[in-house]
Write an enzyme that holds these catalytic residues in place. Structure first.
Site, PDB file in Angstrom:
ATOM      1  N   HIS A 162       0.816  -1.210   0.000  1.00 26.71           N
ATOM      2  CA  HIS A 162       0.000   0.000   0.000  1.00 26.71           C
ATOM      3  C   HIS A 162       0.850   1.261   0.000  1.00 26.71           C
ATOM      4  O   HIS A 162       0.489   2.258  -0.624  1.00 26.71           O
ATOM      5  CB  HIS A 162      -0.928  -0.007   1.216  1.00 26.71           C
ATOM      6  CG  HIS A 162      -2.111  -0.899   1.036  1.00 26.71           C
ATOM      7  ND1 HIS A 162      -2.674  -1.622   2.061  1.00 26.71           N
ATOM      8  CD2 HIS A 162      -2.835  -1.212  -0.060  1.00 26.71           C
ATOM      9  CE1 HIS A 162      -3.701  -2.314   1.613  1.00 26.71           C
ATOM     10  NE2 HIS A 162      -3.815  -2.079   0.325  1.00 26.71           N
TER      11      HIS A 162
ATOM     12  N   GLU B 143      -7.886  -9.840 -21.827  1.00 26.92           N
ATOM     13  CA  GLU B 143      -6.956  -9.985 -20.709  1.00 26.92           C
ATOM     14  C   GLU B 143      -6.481 -11.417 -20.498  1.00 26.92           C
ATOM     15  O   GLU B 143      -5.575 -11.644 -19.694  1.00 26.92           O
ATOM     16  CB  GLU B 143      -7.626  -9.491 -19.418  1.00 26.92           C
ATOM     17  CG  GLU B 143      -8.053  -8.041 -19.475  1.00 26.92           C
ATOM     18  CD  GLU B 143      -8.981  -7.680 -18.331  1.00 26.92           C
ATOM     19  OE1 GLU B 143      -8.475  -7.160 -17.323  1.00 26.92           O
ATOM     20  OE2 GLU B 143     -10.192  -7.938 -18.452  1.00 26.92           O
TER      21      GLU B 143
ATOM     22  N   ASP C  83      -2.921  -8.105 -16.969  1.00 26.38           N
ATOM     23  CA  ASP C  83      -3.478  -9.442 -16.770  1.00 26.38           C
ATOM     24  C   ASP C  83      -3.061 -10.391 -17.889  1.00 26.38           C
ATOM     25  O   ASP C  83      -2.760 -11.561 -17.628  1.00 26.38           O
ATOM     26  CB  ASP C  83      -5.004  -9.376 -16.688  1.00 26.38           C
ATOM     27  CG  ASP C  83      -5.489  -9.117 -15.269  1.00 26.38           C
ATOM     28  OD1 ASP C  83      -4.943  -9.741 -14.345  1.00 26.38           O
ATOM     29  OD2 ASP C  83      -6.390  -8.279 -15.083  1.00 26.38           O
TER      30      ASP C  83
ATOM     31  N   CYS D 228      -4.632  -0.653 -22.864  1.00 26.79           N
ATOM     32  CA  CYS D 228      -4.791   0.213 -21.692  1.00 26.79           C
ATOM     33  C   CYS D 228      -4.008  -0.286 -20.490  1.00 26.79           C
ATOM     34  O   CYS D 228      -4.134   0.263 -19.396  1.00 26.79           O
ATOM     35  CB  CYS D 228      -6.271   0.358 -21.327  1.00 26.79           C
ATOM     36  SG  CYS D 228      -7.074  -1.192 -20.879  1.00 26.79           S
TER      37      CYS D 228
END
Length: 771
Positions: A419, A642, A666, A710
């Site tokens: 994080h 993906e 992915d 993307c």
């Protein structure tokens, strides 16, 4: 209205319990609550005469309920009944209900005008909610609830769910109607329970985002339902939290130099001196740490959920019980706290899932925050023009650093999904991870280049600063020309768009030709309740306005794997990356998708919008998504490619579509069988692997519609040229990279790129060499 008496050995305890209970109901509706506690303000004990005086004070024709703490309090109360008028004594009920929980339940129930029997029964059920949640023997049988004549569904919008105060408001409202009302938690399956009972409402443990089915029967059933729907729409009376402005961002460069500032070492406990009030010290430290975390949570719209999780860790009941038990046995508070949270961190590190393993960083961050409060230790200040060198980066540090002053951050631990790393990168702070155990003397000049993965001690400063100047100049020129189209030297124009996770991404974007990816799961990721159609429309409009009403591509909810969504809880899966992800989730929760599609259609009526469905594998899934969308009315529709299966049969999948967009993150991990969150295999998950490039080439040649990219590969200027040479016509990059990608494309002659050699390369390193 009945009266209530509290008998306790401690006056402070009794007054605090009464204060808590009084918070649950409005002042004009509270019953009389009299206290007989302590022999004086500081001396423990009970006095029968004081109890009799309290009973006289609270006396009511409707009766008096007496709650007691323990031991002699019972004897004192029984003796007190001999001192009062027999007629008064006949109206008094002594109860074995728990003092705190029973008092809260009794005050709330009595405020509705309930009888002494009803109030006593409710008080005696006071422990049910806690026992149901933690386990234990039920203290009272619950009466069966009647079947409802009519129902309505509401959503718990409160940040902390139906905790005591909002639950009390609900109970008070329900008991004001001539109706029997029940609650069922549709997300957990709990219920139905009596909504007029505070204890029963507590057993639901309804959290923010949970859907409640309200059932009602009786003469005023319709009125009760309408009032509850109104109360729920007002978050059951809880005020929303104001969000602070975002912190300023950094340079966004990937190279840095400066003196090393070492931080993140273990908090020094050697000077700590234990007192005779270690439990009190712990409570003070927990309150202070909680206050700090609430400030961080409320000041971060994008990352508030991280600090909410930290708050949950600070208040974890099981751990606190362990810590307090250790302190009571003689262990100093800091040692007891550290031992418990070290054990929890070790548990996380032993988990199979790499993403969950990295949550051990969050545990240690919470551990150290409380330890600093206990020891009076300050956190490391922002290094002016220095490079912060840390074993691992916690989110709080990344969020509170002055990004305009710190030169960069070097993290010893590998991994890109911690994080702290996510927060730092989102703020534009130069950062490198995985520098390892290299010895770094404090104050020594260090430098890193994240583009090449190098970290140097005592580098050639002239060379590094020349690189920085080159990157700064590169960025400046790119920004100056950002609005120019990305037309290559051989005359091909490629649209370069921006990936948007929050509205600010669109505001900050320079030169973007629109958005090729609006991540709705990030846009609303800090929500614990699903956004309404109107809320989604307003967010989409804001993004479109920020981009000058250029086309935006909205990806429908993409959840699962490493992307949880608070208002859409999912079952634990052994391998979540191969489980219910993206579109697959909404085959069983179609209502959330339908609302989002309605918001997209409404936005598309005002500004150019494309819609894109994620994690599609089969033609049946495409057909289901198109059916859910309904009439297009000019709305362009596409899917994410993906997984290898989608890439290989793209011609079939794209038959009724307008475009496809390749998600290289992915696609890379599924092609290389390398979990992108696992540092041990991260090098294998390389988007320039020839196998990945071959799949991209196959998609371009066989889709029959326009092809976009993307994923992260589109943000790499060098890779962007290759993608364009393969035939990709749209690239969607992270905001800071858009001008750089466009600049590189304008310099390129796509006809000179040897795509055949690239596709036949041995590995990703050879591809980079060819480029």
């Amino acid at each position: 209205m009945i009266g209530i008496v509290v008998v306790s050995h401690s006056r402070a305890l009794a007054e605090a319990a009464v204060g808590l209970a009084a918070e649950m109901v409005a002042e004009d509706k509270r019953p009389v609550v009299a206290v007989a506690a302590g022999l004086d303000a500081t001396t423990f004990g009970t006095d029968a005469m004081a109890v009799s005086e309290a009973i006289t004070t609270a006396d009511s024709a409707d009766g008096v309920l007496v709650l007691l703490d323990l031991g002699s309090a019972v004897l004192s109360a029984e003796m007190a009944l001999e001192f009062v008028d027999p007629e008064v004594a006949a109206r008094v009920r002594l109860t074995s209900a728990p003092l705190v929980e029973g008092l809260v339940a009794a005050v709330v129930t009595a405020s509705t005008g309930a009888s002494l029997d009803a109030v006593a029964a409710e008080a005696e059920r006071g422990l049910i909610g806690k026992q149901d949640h933690l386990g234990g023997t039920t203290v009272a049988d619950t009466a069966p609830v009647a079947e409802a004549d009519r129902t309505a569904d509401v959503v718990v919008g409160n940040e902390h769910g139906l905790h005591a105060r909002p639950a009390a408001r609900l109970v008070g409202l329900v008991n004001g109607f001539d109706a029997t009302v029940t609650l069922t938690d549709l997300d957990t399956g709990r219920g139905p329970v009596d909504a007029g009972s505070l204890s029963m409402v507590a057993t639901l443990n309804a959290q923010q985002g949970h859907r409640l089915r309200v059932g009602a029967s009786g003469p005023q059933a319709a009125e009760a339902l309408a009032a509850i729907e109104k109360l729920a729409a007002e978050n059951f009376g809880d005020e929303p939290v104001e969000k602070a402005a975002p912190a300023p961002g950094g340079s966004g460069l990937d190279v840095a130099i400066g003196p090393a500032v070492l931080a993140g070492d273990a908090v020094d406990l050697s000077e700590y001196v234990a007192s005779d009030n270690e439990l009190g010290r712990l409570d003070d430290a927990l309150r202070a740490a909680g206050d700090e975390l609430r400030v961080l949570r409320d000041g971060s719209a994008e990352h508030g959920g991280i600090f909410e999780a930290h708050l949950a860790m600070v208040g974890d009941r099981k751990l606190l019980e362990e810590v307090r038990a250790a302190i009571s046995a003689g262990t100093p508070a800091p040692a007891a706290w550290r031992e418990a949270y070290d054990a929890l961190a070790t548990t996380f590190e032993a988990l199979d899932d790499a993403y969950q393993r990295e949550r051990a960083q969050d545990v240690r961050a919470v551990r150290d925050r409380v330890l600093r409060q206990l020891t009076g230790t300050s956190a490391t200040e922002t290094p002016v023009d220095g490079i912060l060198v840390v074993p691992e980066l916690d989110a709080a540090t990344a969020a509170t650093l002055d990004a305009t002053r710190v030169a960069g951050i070097a993290v010893r631990a590998a991994g890109t999904t911690g994080h702290g790393v996510i927060v730092a990168r989102s703020r534009g702070i130069p950062l490198i991870t995985g520098i390892g155990d290299v010895e770094v003397p404090a104050g020594t000049t260090v430098a890193f280049d994240a583009r090449t993965g190098s970290f140097e001690i005592a580098p050639d400063e002239q060379v590094v600063r020349a690189t920085i100047a080159e990157r700064v100049g590169e960025r400046r020129r790119a920004l100056e020309e950002a609005e120019q189209p990305a037309t290559t030297r051989d005359g091909r124009t490629v649209d370069v768009l921006v990936n948007v996770g929050v509205v600010q991404d669109a505001v900050d974007a320079r030169g973007a030709d629109g958005s090729g990816l609006v991540r709705t799961e990030v846009l609303f990721g800090d929500r614990r309740t699903a956004p309404s159609v109107d809320e989604q429309v307003e967010a989409f409009r804001a993004i479109a306005r920020a981009l000058g009403n250029k086309p935006i591509t909205i990806r429908t909810w993409d959840v699962g794997g490493d992307k949880p969504l608070a208002f859409l809880p999912q079952d634990k899966e052994a391998n979540p990356f191969l489980g219910e992800r993206g579109l697959r989730v909404f085959r069983r929760r179609p209502e959330l998708l339908r609302d989002q599609l309605e918001a997209i259609r409404r936005t598309a009526a005002e500004t150019p919008v494309h819609v894109m469905f994620p994690m599609v594998t089969t033609a049946d899934e495409v057909a289901w998504a198109l059916d859910a969308l309904g009439p297009r009315h000019g709305l362009e529709v596409g899917i994410m490619v993906e997984v290898p299966a989608a890439a290989l049969r793209v011609g079939t999948l794209a038959k009724d579509l307008d475009f496809v967009s390749i998600g290289t993150n992915d696609l890379t991990q599924y092609t290389t069988a390398a979990d992108r969150t696992n540092a041990a295999v991260a090098p294998l998950a390389d988007g320039l692997d020839p196998a990945v490039l071959q799949l991209i080439d196959h998609v371009v040649r066989n889709a029959g519609v326009r092809v976009a990219v993307c994923g992260d590969l589109a943000s790499d200027p060098q890779a962007a040229v290759l993608l364009a040479a393969l035939g990709v016509t749209e690239l969607s990059a992270v905001g800071p990279q858009v001008p750089l990608v466009k600049a590189r494309l304008r310099q390129a002659d796509l006809g000179q790129v040897d795509t055949a050699a690239v596709l036949a390369a041995r590995d990703a390193d050879q591809v980079r060499g060819l480029l």
